[in-house]
Motif scaffolding. Sequence first.
Motif, PDB file in Angstrom:
ATOM      1  N   GLY A 162      47.190 -15.075   5.346  1.00  0.00           N
ATOM      2  CA  GLY A 162      48.306 -14.346   4.485  1.00  0.00           C
ATOM      3  C   GLY A 162      47.207 -13.913   3.551  1.00  0.00           C
ATOM      4  N   ILE A 163      45.892 -13.886   4.403  1.00  0.00           N
ATOM      5  CA  ILE A 163      44.867 -12.903   2.951  1.00  0.00           C
ATOM      6  C   ILE A 163      45.674 -11.645   3.590  1.00  0.00           C
ATOM      7  CG2 ILE A 163      42.714 -12.531   2.086  1.00  0.00           C
ATOM      8  CD1 ILE A 163      42.382 -15.221   2.842  1.00  0.00           C
ATOM      9  N   PRO A 164      45.951 -10.091   2.895  1.00  0.00           N
ATOM     10  CA  PRO A 164      45.991  -9.056   3.939  1.00  0.00           C
ATOM     11  C   PRO A 164      45.168  -8.073   3.076  1.00  0.00           C
ATOM     12  CG  PRO A 164      46.801  -9.018   1.449  1.00  0.00           C
ATOM     13  CD  PRO A 164      46.331 -10.614   1.292  1.00  0.00           C
ATOM     14  N   SER A 165      43.545  -8.445   4.072  1.00  0.00           N
ATOM     15  CA  SER A 165      42.366  -8.225   4.091  1.00  0.00           C
ATOM     16  C   SER A 165      42.347  -6.353   4.837  1.00  0.00           C
ATOM     17  CB  SER A 165      40.771  -9.086   4.628  1.00  0.00           C
ATOM     18  OG  SER A 165      41.473  -8.508   5.761  1.00  0.00           O
ATOM     19  N   LEU A 166      42.885  -6.194   5.201  1.00  0.00           N
ATOM     20  CA  LEU A 166      42.777  -5.641   5.817  1.00  0.00           C
ATOM     21  C   LEU A 166      44.177  -3.805   5.202  1.00  0.00           C
ATOM     22  CD1 LEU A 166      42.622  -6.039   9.751  1.00  0.00           C
ATOM     23  CD2 LEU A 166      40.960  -5.078   8.132  1.00  0.00           C
ATOM     24  N   ARG A 167      44.535  -4.317   4.965  1.00  0.00           N
ATOM     25  CA  ARG A 167      45.004  -4.113   3.739  1.00  0.00           C
ATOM     26  C   ARG A 167      44.828  -2.729   2.713  1.00  0.00           C
ATOM     27  NH1 ARG A 167      50.624  -4.010   2.017  1.00  0.00           N
ATOM     28  NH2 ARG A 167      51.654  -2.568   0.104  1.00  0.00           N
ATOM     29  N   VAL A 168      43.765  -3.244   2.026  1.00  0.00           N
ATOM     30  CA  VAL A 168      42.943  -2.101   1.399  1.00  0.00           C
ATOM     31  C   VAL A 168      42.292  -0.858   2.624  1.00  0.00           C
ATOM     32  CG1 VAL A 168      40.678  -1.550  -0.073  1.00  0.00           C
ATOM     33  CG2 VAL A 168      42.218  -3.674  -0.112  1.00  0.00           C
ATOM     34  N   LEU A 169      41.718  -1.137   3.965  1.00  0.00           N
ATOM     35  CA  LEU A 169      41.738  -0.617   4.837  1.00  0.00           C
ATOM     36  C   LEU A 169      42.359   0.532   5.526  1.00  0.00           C
ATOM     37  CD1 LEU A 169      39.168   0.800   6.727  1.00  0.00           C
ATOM     38  CD2 LEU A 169      39.601  -1.352   8.153  1.00  0.00           C
ATOM     39  N   ALA A 170      43.874  -0.130   4.948  1.00  0.00           N
ATOM     40  CA  ALA A 170      44.959   0.427   5.776  1.00  0.00           C
ATOM     41  C   ALA A 170      45.187   1.798   4.989  1.00  0.00           C
ATOM     42  CB  ALA A 170      46.207   0.082   5.992  1.00  0.00           C
ATOM     43  N   GLN A 171      45.030   1.675   3.112  1.00  0.00           N
ATOM     44  CA  GLN A 171      45.040   2.184   2.328  1.00  0.00           C
ATOM     45  C   GLN A 171      44.044   3.729   2.100  1.00  0.00           C
ATOM     46  OE1 GLN A 171      46.909   0.685  -1.191  1.00  0.00           O
ATOM     47  NE2 GLN A 171      46.577   2.749  -2.978  1.00  0.00           N
ATOM     48  N   LYS A 172      43.056   3.012   1.732  1.00  0.00           N
ATOM     49  CA  LYS A 172      41.668   4.270   2.176  1.00  0.00           C
ATOM     50  C   LYS A 172      42.030   5.146   3.522  1.00  0.00           C
ATOM     51  CE  LYS A 172      38.637   1.403  -0.028  1.00  0.00           C
ATOM     52  NZ  LYS A 172      36.531   0.234   0.125  1.00  0.00           N
ATOM     53  N   LEU A 173      42.508   4.770   4.005  1.00  0.00           N
ATOM     54  CA  LEU A 173      42.780   6.068   5.962  1.00  0.00           C
ATOM     55  C   LEU A 173      44.112   6.171   5.370  1.00  0.00           C
ATOM     56  CD1 LEU A 173      41.982   6.169   8.590  1.00  0.00           C
ATOM     57  CD2 LEU A 173      43.891   4.383   9.430  1.00  0.00           C
ATOM     58  N   LEU A 174      45.055   5.999   5.009  1.00  0.00           N
ATOM     59  CA  LEU A 174      45.778   6.806   3.879  1.00  0.00           C
ATOM     60  C   LEU A 174      45.356   8.060   3.505  1.00  0.00           C
ATOM     61  CD1 LEU A 174      49.004   4.919   4.678  1.00  0.00           C
ATOM     62  CD2 LEU A 174      48.249   6.723   6.209  1.00  0.00           C
ATOM     63  N   GLU A 175      44.780   7.557   2.351  1.00  0.00           N
ATOM     64  CA  GLU A 175      44.446   8.684   1.645  1.00  0.00           C
ATOM     65  C   GLU A 175      43.439   9.472   1.926  1.00  0.00           C
ATOM     66  OE1 GLU A 175      42.885   5.740  -1.348  1.00  0.00           O
ATOM     67  OE2 GLU A 175      43.943   5.256  -2.404  1.00  0.00           O
TER      68      GLU A 175
END
Length: 205
Positions: A9-22
């Motif tokens: 439940g640690i959303p470690s890939l959420r940051v990567l997903a946000q950087k991808l969209l940015e």
Amino acid sequence: MVFFSESLGIPSLRVLAQKLLELLFDYEIEREPLLFHVFSNAGAMVYRYVLELLQTHGRFGHLHVVGAIFDSGPGDSNLVGALRALSVILEHRPAMLRLLLLVAFAVVAVLFHILLVPLTALFHTHFYDRLQDADSLWPELYLYSRADEVVRARDVERMVEARLAHPVLVRSVDFVSSAHVSHLRDYPTYYSSLCVDFMHCCVQS
């Protein structure tokens, strides 16, 4: 480690997903049609957070997503497939070291699923389940193979069935003999034509 952290439940890939969209804004292409090409389970995990950000993050709400292509995934929890994937990563290591690492990984994975996964399931939805019930309505193309020894073909087929239960245009292609994420390498012309035709269909619809 990503697979363990996500299951916890640690959303470690959420940051990567946000950087991808940015990056879309950095390159000033945020107003262009957007099609995701997702590879294997790691890509599917990132895509899961992309979907969440598209729905919850104000800056990304207007992005024009037209479709998604899934190559060799997504797959449900599969210890044998994970061991095979790790074996490929470790193939150039000494045989004894590779064996020890595989055994250690298997033991940790089994204990992890017995002791921790039932607890995290109370507050965290597995990415496979989340994608089955995703609210996205753009077309989806699933490229997989029954010869894939990492992600089971039946997992992809179950995902296709689940998505067809939603008002989503879904197409799937079984390459039959190609290995995990090797469809393009084994069938370059066919694979490319499938992707290009799908892209045109998505953009024109």
